[in-house]
Design a protein around this motif. Structure first.
Motif, mmCIF file in Angstrom:
data_model
loop_
_atom_site.group_PDB
_atom_site.id
_atom_site.type_symbol
_atom_site.label_atom_id
_atom_site.label_comp_id
_atom_site.label_asym_id
_atom_site.label_seq_id
_atom_site.Cartn_x
_atom_site.Cartn_y
_atom_site.Cartn_z
ATOM 1 N N GLU A 94 0.840 -1.186 0.000
ATOM 2 C CA GLU A 94 0.000 0.000 0.000
ATOM 3 C C GLU A 94 0.874 1.234 0.000
ATOM 4 O O GLU A 94 2.013 1.214 0.464
ATOM 5 N N SER A 95 0.334 2.331 -0.547
ATOM 6 C CA SER A 95 1.104 3.566 -0.601
ATOM 7 C C SER A 95 0.185 4.750 -0.805
ATOM 8 O O SER A 95 -0.707 4.706 -1.661
ATOM 9 N N LEU A 96 0.375 5.813 -0.031
ATOM 10 C CA LEU A 96 -0.228 7.105 -0.331
ATOM 11 C C LEU A 96 0.756 7.867 -1.203
ATOM 12 O O LEU A 96 1.942 7.936 -0.901
ATOM 13 N N ARG A 97 0.266 8.471 -2.287
ATOM 14 C CA ARG A 97 1.152 9.094 -3.266
ATOM 15 C C ARG A 97 1.127 10.619 -3.243
ATOM 16 O O ARG A 97 2.100 11.260 -3.598
ATOM 17 N N ASP A 98 0.004 11.235 -2.855
ATOM 18 C CA ASP A 98 -0.096 12.685 -2.913
ATOM 19 C C ASP A 98 -1.169 13.153 -1.943
ATOM 20 O O ASP A 98 -2.004 12.368 -1.476
ATOM 21 N N VAL A 99 -1.159 14.463 -1.631
ATOM 22 C CA VAL A 99 -2.114 15.042 -0.693
ATOM 23 C C VAL A 99 -2.282 16.507 -1.053
ATOM 24 O O VAL A 99 -1.354 17.138 -1.580
ATOM 25 N N ASN A 100 -3.475 17.061 -0.811
ATOM 26 C CA ASN A 100 -3.676 18.486 -1.062
ATOM 27 C C ASN A 100 -3.758 19.270 0.240
ATOM 28 O O ASN A 100 -3.646 18.710 1.329
ATOM 29 N N GLY A 101 -3.960 20.577 0.111
ATOM 30 C CA GLY A 101 -3.955 21.445 1.278
ATOM 31 C C GLY A 101 -5.127 21.258 2.209
ATOM 32 O O GLY A 101 -5.115 21.809 3.328
ATOM 33 N N ARG A 102 -6.127 20.507 1.801
ATOM 34 C CA ARG A 102 -7.259 20.180 2.671
ATOM 35 C C ARG A 102 -7.028 18.879 3.433
ATOM 36 O O ARG A 102 -7.900 18.443 4.195
#
Length: 399
Positions: free
Chosen positions: A145-153
């Motif tokens: 599993e992997s989280l790849r990106d995130v936004n300012g929220r």
């Protein structure tokens, strides 16, 4: 390049399209993992190969895609950038004292950071950091599993692997949402637009976490398409057939970016991996796969160049300060990457700032990688080997 590819000893021996972006990432990570936690090397190679890529080959003769024209940019001309001269390193916290961690993405401010850890018992654990605090994210999946990106929220996207293939997910405020259909979610912008692929070689976007994926249009004759990142205005960047840099505009227009010149000659292949405020970065090479095989047979070494595109002006260039494709780009066009002496650096256009690492410097450029950079250049995040050679998640405060 040859040395990098030789480290991928779990790749098939039969002829294939060489995914050099994945090879670079996998080789760098795999070398470090051999010095770190035992038993995780092969899995990290798999992750790198699935998350990014380009190849030195054209699968079939296809019509040349139209070159997309320059525009005013997603938000007009960027303001004058700040000046930074040095960056201070610190480790990011990890849950449960887990021995190894790395960073895979961050929002434009640097306040939100995503990545994963490698628990002592084995396997993977997706995590999210916010203002220095860390939380586990439980992504369902049997293999990785992997989280790849995130936004300012604080909305993050990623994927996990089940027995039947990749499954895309979004995460927000403690809740995990499975995205419609299969594939990998690789990037999200401030409006919640998600870019990725459908697991079958087609670039897709989800307009929100609750929306069905839309396959991005491609020219006739295209075999595969890749969507790697999404800009503030919704422009999606990636490549066609792993050899042509390509963008899809939010107004529905789409087309190829110009090939950067290498020694006065347009590159044979190129790809885009990251985009920010009209600046795109990726790779370029003067060789196709056939050319590469001929060079290696004669003992020559293949070179992959760092490339940068300005979508406002429609220009492309090689970034000579970097020896590999950039790991990140920000709103000013600043890049993070590795210099000729193997140091992780921030290239501002005016200066090249070396980033300190946790342990001993590795001249091969394997010890420290700066994966993200905030739009103001003040926060850089990534990974660095500690004194034992184990990868740790780190952040740099730059002033």
């Amino acid at each position: 390049m040859t040395d990098l590819l030789r480290t991928l000893d779990d790749e098939p021996d039969t002829p294939c399209r060489v995914d050099i972006s994945a090879a670079i990432a996998a080789a760098r990570k795999k070398r470090r993992l051999r010095r770190g936690v035992a038993g995780t090397s092969a899995a990290v190679v798999t992750v790198a190969a699935s998350a990014a890529g380009f190849a030195l080959a054209r699968p079939v003769a296809a019509p040349t895609p139209p070159v997309i024209p320059a525009t005013a940019g997603p938000s007009g001309p960027a303001p004058a950038p700040p000046a930074i001269t040095a960056c201070e390193l610190s480790r990011l916290p990890v849950p449960d004292g887990e021995p190894m961690a790395l960073v895979s993405g961050a929002d434009p401010t640097g306040a939100w950071i995503v990545g994963r850890t490698y628990p002592e018992a084995g396997g993977y654990q997706a995590v999210i950091w916010h203002d220095g605090e860390v939380a586990k994210v439980a992504l369902p999946g049997d293999l990785e599993e992997s989280l790849r990106d995130v936004n300012g929220r604080g909305t993050a996207v990623g994927w996990s692997y089940a027995a039947y293939g990749p499954v895309p997910y979004a995460y927000h405020d403690g809740e995990v949402t499975r995205l419609a259909e299969a594939g990998e979610a690789l990037a999200i912008n401030e409006n919640g637009r998600i870019a990725g692929d459908d697991g079958r070689g087609r670039a897709v976007v989800w307009e929100s976490a609750g929306a069905a994926p839309v396959t991005l249009p491609v020219p006739a004759g295209t075999t595969t398409s890749q969507a790697r990142d999404v800009d503030l205005d919704g422009t999606v960047a990636g490549s066609l057939d792993l050899d042509t840099p390509y963008v899809w505009r939010p107004d529905g227009t789409h087309g190829a970016l110009p090939m950067p010149e290498i020694g006065g000659t347009p590159a044979a292949v190129a790809q885009v991996f990251r985009i920010s405020n009209g600046w795109a970065v990726g790779m370029a090479s003067s060789s196709t796969l056939k050319d590469k095989e001929k060079k290696e047979a004669s003992g020559a070494r293949e070179r992959v160049y760092a490339a940068r595109w300005n979508l406002r002006t429609g220009t492309a260039e090689i970034t000579g300060e970097l020896t590999h494709p950039a790991d990140a780009v920000n709103a000013y066009g600043w890049q993070t990457g590795t210099d000729a002496d193997g140091y992780a650096v921030v290239v501002t256009g005016e200066d090249t700032i070396r980033l300190p690492g946790l342990g001993r410097h590795d001249p091969g450029g394997n010890a420290t990688i700066a994966t993200t950079i905030s739009d103001d250049g003040g926060i850089v995040a990534g990974q660095s080997d500690d004194e034992s050679g184990t990868i740790q998640a780190v952040v740099w405060q730059c002033r």
